[in-house]
Design a protein around this motif. Structure first.
Motif: not given
Length: 207
Positions: A3, A26, A28, A30
């Motif tokens: 991510p 999400d 993707c 972080s």
């Protein structure tokens, strides 16, 4: 897929926590850290090197353009997105001219925030049209022209009819420095004098 990492800079804990919660949905993206002031942000970003930095426009210790400049110095590859509750046109434009990659309003829905951050990561410039309808275009035009923020600022004041001594007084720069910035702007715009430079800058969407 690893991510993309996000760092949040805001002096309100509720905003820092809220963004972290929003982005958790999400895989993707972080959130890897946060800071409540400009100086702490610069120190932590230098150590963590996040992919994206969400930066509040109004911090207690530094102006956003100063923070942007320093963040770009310590972490040139990071994408900086101003994140604000205020439609402060001049503040947003100054941050973009200092090198920010976008500006979003804090009332953006979670899904919209994720979408816009993904766009920034792809290399796009994202500016909420409610803040400054032409900010993205003007900032892109500035990047294309090769003018620095100071060169642009001096040229903008010249376009308003200010003389070199008046520009020096407005900006706090020495008169010779103002002259140097103007000459550099003329050279980059391919202009022979300030009138021609103002015309070319206007055609390019800078003024």
């Amino acid at each position: 897929m690893t991510p993309a990492t996000v760092f949040v800079v805001d002096d309100h804990p509720v905003v820092r926590d809220g963004v972290t919660l929003l982005l958790r949905s999400d895989p993707c993206l972080s959130v890897i850290g946060s800071a409540e002031s400009g100086r702490l942000a610069i120190e932590r970003v230098a150590a963590l090197a996040p992919d994206v930095i969400l930066l509040d426009l109004r911090l207690p210790d530094m102006l956003a353009p100063e923070v942007v400049t320093e963040l770009r110095r310590v972490h040139p590859d990071g994408k900086i997105v101003v994140f604000t509750a205020h439609g402060d046109h001049q503040g947003v434009l100054a941050a973009l001219e200092s090198g920010a990659h976008g500006c979003l309003l804090k009332d953006a829905a979670g899904a919209q925030l994720v979408t816009e951050l993904r766009r920034v990561l792809r290399g796009e410039r994202v500016v909420d049209p409610r803040i400054l309808p032409d900010a993205g275009q003007r900032s892109d035009a500035l990047a294309r022209s090769g003018l620095t923020r100071r060169e642009y600022e001096v040229l903008r004041l010249a376009a308003q009819g200010q003389t070199n001594p008046e520009i020096a007084e407005s900006t706090g720069l020495a008169r010779n420095t103002v002259k140097t910035y103007l000459q550099s702007a003329l050279h980059k715009l391919g202009a022979r004098n300030r009138v021609e430079a103002i015309g070319k800058a206007s055609e390019a969407g800078l003024l």
